[in-house]
Design an enzyme around this catalytic site. Structure first.
Site, mmCIF file in Angstrom:
data_model
loop_
_atom_site.group_PDB
_atom_site.id
_atom_site.type_symbol
_atom_site.label_atom_id
_atom_site.label_comp_id
_atom_site.label_asym_id
_atom_site.label_seq_id
_atom_site.Cartn_x
_atom_site.Cartn_y
_atom_site.Cartn_z
ATOM 1 N N TYR A 9 0.831 -1.205 0.000
ATOM 2 C CA TYR A 9 0.000 0.000 0.000
ATOM 3 C C TYR A 9 0.869 1.261 0.000
ATOM 4 C CZ TYR A 9 -3.868 -3.053 1.495
ATOM 5 O OH TYR A 9 -4.810 -4.047 1.599
ATOM 6 N N HIS A 14 0.559 -11.610 2.321
ATOM 7 C CA HIS A 14 -0.389 -10.894 1.465
ATOM 8 C C HIS A 14 -1.134 -11.839 0.524
ATOM 9 C CE1 HIS A 14 -0.995 -6.607 -0.240
ATOM 10 N NE2 HIS A 14 -2.068 -7.321 -0.448
#
Length: 280
Positions: free
Chosen positions: A52, A110
Site C-alpha cells: 500500500y 499478502h
C-alpha cells in the site's frame, strides 16, 4: 435483538474489533488526516500492507490521534516478493520501523504467490516473528483451503485470520466453511463490492428500508451476522461513522439468506496477482 459482539476472539486467545478500517489508498497528509478521523470516530483496527506504500502514514496517524497504543490493532502484510524466510523476517522488521512500532499486532502473508511456492517459508518466518515478539498474531490473506492446510501441517500453527475478498456478489461460502472448521477468522477485503456494490439490489435496499439504515450499513451488518470481519474504507468522516454504526439493528435470517443469494459466478472483483492489486 440478539447481542452482536464488538470484539472477536481469535484462536490464539487475542481479540480484534468486529470491524476494521482499510487504509488503501490513503497516503500523504490527506491520508493521515483521514486515518486520524477514523480513529477519532471509533475504529481500533488499521489494515495496511507493504504494497500500500502507506505504513509511515498509518504510524503517524496513530501517533497524532493520541489514542493509547495498546487500544489500536495495526495489521500489515508481507508481499509476495519477500517470501523467502530471511526476506520475510526482514520485511516484518522494516514494516515495524516504517510504522514506528515495537510490535506489529497482526502480521499477514499478502497472498500465497503459488508460482514461487515459498509461502511455507513466509509462514515459518511469521511464526518465528511471533515467538520473538515482533508480531503478536499471525495470519494470511487470499489463501485457499490447500494453502491453509499445508502451512498448518508444516508448522502445527493455524493462522488466526485469512483475509479474503468477500461481499454479497462473492459470499465465499466454501471458504467460510473451511475457516469455521479450522477455527480461522474470516476477514473481508472489499466488503461492499467496491464499484459493483449491490446497494440497489432489492435484498439490500428493502432491508435498509425495513431497518431505517443505509444499504452500506445493511451489507456490513450482513458480514457481522455471517461471522466475517469487514474492513470498509472511506476517507469521509460521516461515512466512517455510518460504517461503524451497525450494532443497533439485526437482519432477519431471511434477509441474510437473500443477500447471500446475490452471489454469482462473475461476482469476484479480481482474479490476478493480488500483490499488484489495489484492494489488497
Amino acid at each position: 435483538m440478539a447481542s452482536t459482539p464488538t470484539t472477536l476472539t481469535l484462536n490464539d486467545g487475542t481479540s480484534l474489533p468486529a470491524i476494521g478500517f482499510g487504509t488503501y489508498p490513503l497516503k500523504g497528509e490527506d491520508g493521515i488526516e483521514a486515518m486520524v478521523a477514523a480513529l477519532e470516530n471509533g475504529y481500533r483496527h488499521l489494515d495496511t500492507a507493504v504494497n500500500y506504500g502507506n505504513e509511515a502514514e498509518v504510524g503517524e496517524a496513530l501517533r497524532r490521534s493520541g489514542i493509547p497504543r495498546e487500544e489500536v490493532v495495526v495489521a500489515t502484510k508481507i508481499p509476495g516478493r519477500f517470501h523467502a524466510e530471511d526476506l520475510a523476517l526482514q520485511s516484518l522488521r522494516d514494516s515495524a520501523e516504517r510504522l514506528g512500532l515495537e510490535q506489529i499486532d497482526l502480521g499477514l502473508i499478502h497472498w500465497p504467490n503459488p508460482s514461487r511456492d515459498l509461502y511455507p517459508q513466509a509462514w515459518r518466518a511469521l511464526v518465528r516473528a511471533r515467538d520473538e515478539g515482533l508480531v503478536r498474531t499471525v495470519g494470511v490473506s487470499n489463501f485457499t483451503p490447500e494453502h491453509l492446510r499445508r502451512v498448518i501441517e508444516d508448522t502445527g500453527v493455524t493462522p488466526a485470520v485469512n483475509q479474503i475478498e468477500l461481499h454479497p456478489y462473492f459470499p465465499q461460502e466454501q471458504m467460510r466453511s473451511v475457516h469455521a472448521e479450522l477455527g480461522i477468522l474470516t476477514q473481508a477485503w472489499s466488503p461492499m463490492g467496491k464499484r459493483n456494490a449491490p446497494f440497489a439490489e432489492p435484498a439490500v435496499a428493502d432491508a435498509a428500508t425495513a431497518h431505517g439504515v443505509t444499504p452500506g450499513q445493511v451489507i456490513l451488518r450482513w458480514h457481522l451476522q455471517l461471522g466475517s470481519m469487514p474492513l470498509p474504507k472511506s476517507a469521509t468522516p460521516e461515512r466512517q461513522r455510518d460504517n461503524l454504526d451497525v450494532f443497533g439493528f439485526e437482519l432477519t435470517d431471511d434477509q441474510v439468506a437473500a443477500i447471500t443469494a446475490l452471489g454469482r459466478p462473475d461476482g469476484r472483483l479480481f482474479g490476478g496477482d493480488p500483490d499488484t492489486h489495489e484492494e489488497m
